[in-house]
Design an enzyme around this catalytic site. Structure first.
Site, PDB file in Angstrom:
ATOM      1  CE  LYS A  56     -60.398 -29.727   5.533  1.00 57.12           C
ATOM      2  NZ  LYS A  56     -61.531 -30.520   5.000  1.00 57.12           N
ATOM      3  CB  SER A  72     -64.164 -34.090   9.501  1.00 50.45           C
ATOM      4  OG  SER A  72     -64.384 -35.352   8.891  1.00 50.45           O
ATOM      5  CG  ASP A  73     -59.993 -33.828   4.105  1.00 53.99           C
ATOM      6  OD1 ASP A  73     -60.362 -32.706   3.716  1.00 53.99           O
ATOM      7  OD2 ASP A  73     -59.493 -34.676   3.349  1.00 53.99           O
ATOM      8  CD  GLN A  74     -66.096 -38.648   2.211  1.00 59.07           C
ATOM      9  OE1 GLN A  74     -66.609 -38.064   1.276  1.00 59.07           O
ATOM     10  NE2 GLN A  74     -66.794 -39.346   3.096  1.00 59.07           N
ATOM     11  CB  ALA A 109     -59.359 -38.397   8.755  1.00 59.42           C
TER      12      ALA A 109
END
Length: 198
Positions: A56, A72-74, A109
Site C-alpha cells: 500500500k 498500514s494493514d491489519q 503492520a
C-alpha cells in the site's frame, strides 16, 4: 507523468486510520493505494499484514516525489487462519458466536516510505494484539450487533465503542493498533526518519 511533491500521505481511505493519525499529525492527506489485498498461498496472517502495508505504501509512493507515505494493514487470526470483515449481520453473529470464550489475534503492520532527497527508504513494524473474549451469550451478541453494527470491522466489534464489553482482557503494547494503525510504532518510524513529533 510527473510525480507530485507532498508532505505526509496516508495510503488509505479508512476513516478509522485517518482519525488515529490525526492524534499525532495535524497535516496529512489520504490517497487510496489500489492494491489487491488477497492473501498469498502459505502466507501467515502476520506475513500478509506486513506485505500489504508495504504494498500500500509503495503503491502510493510511486506517484509522489518527496515527503513520507504511511501504509498500514491489519489481519485478524482465529485458530491459525485469517478471518475477514463480516460484511453482514449474519456473518458478524456467526463470528462472535465462534469467538465466545476464545482468543483472537490481530496483526497490525505499518510501513513508512521516506521519499526525501531523491531516495526511497522503507521502515516497517508489526504489532500483535491478543483479544480474549468473554463467554458471551447469543442475546448479548444480538444486542451488541444492533448497537454498534460493526460489519466493516475485522473481528465483528468496535473496541472504541461498545465492543469493549465483549472482552475479558486485551493483551497489547499499543492500544491504537487494534483500531487499525499502531500509533506508537508509527511515531517511532517517523522519529527515526527525522520527522518532528511532539
Amino acid at each position: 507523468m510527473t510525480a507530485r511533491k507532498t508532505g505526509v500521505v496516508l495510503a488509505s481511505t479508512s476513516a478509522y486510520r485517518a482519525e488515529l493519525l490525526r492524534r499525532v499529525l495535524d497535516d496529512f492527506s489520504c490517497q487510496a493505494p489500489q492494491v489487491d489485498e488477497s492473501a498469498l498461498a502459505n502466507e501467515s496472517p502476520m506475513q500478509t499484514a506486513i506485505r500489504l502495508a508495504h504494498r500500500k505504501a509503495c503503491a502510493v509512493a510511486a506517484s509522489l516525489s518527496g515527503g513520507f507515505v504511511i501504509g498500514s494493514d491489519q489481519v485478524a487470526e482465529f485458530d491459525g487462519r485469517a478471518i475477514g470483515k463480516p460484511g453482514s449481520l449474519d456473518n458478524a453473529r456467526s463470528q462472535l458466536i465462534a469467538f465466545a470464550g476464545r482468543t483472537l489475534r490481530f496483526h497490525t503492520a505499518v510501513c513508512l516510505v521516506d521519499l526525501r532527497n531523491d531516495r526511497r527508504i522503507i521502515r516497517e513494524a508489526c504489532d500483535l494484539t491478543i483479544v480474549h473474549f468473554r463467554n458471551i451469550g447469543h442475546d448479548e451478541i444480538d444486542r451488541y450487533l444492533e448497537t454498534d453494527q460493526p460489519f466493516d470491522c475485522a473481528g465483528s466489534f468496535k473496541i472504541e465503542k461498545r465492543g469493549i464489553s465483549l472482552f475479558e482482557r486485551v493483551e497489547c503494547d499499543d492500544p491504537t493498533a487494534l483500531v487499525g494503525l499502531p500509533l506508537i510504532a508509527t511515531c517511532r518510524l517517523l522519529r527515526e526518519a527525522g520527522h518532528p513529533l511532539p
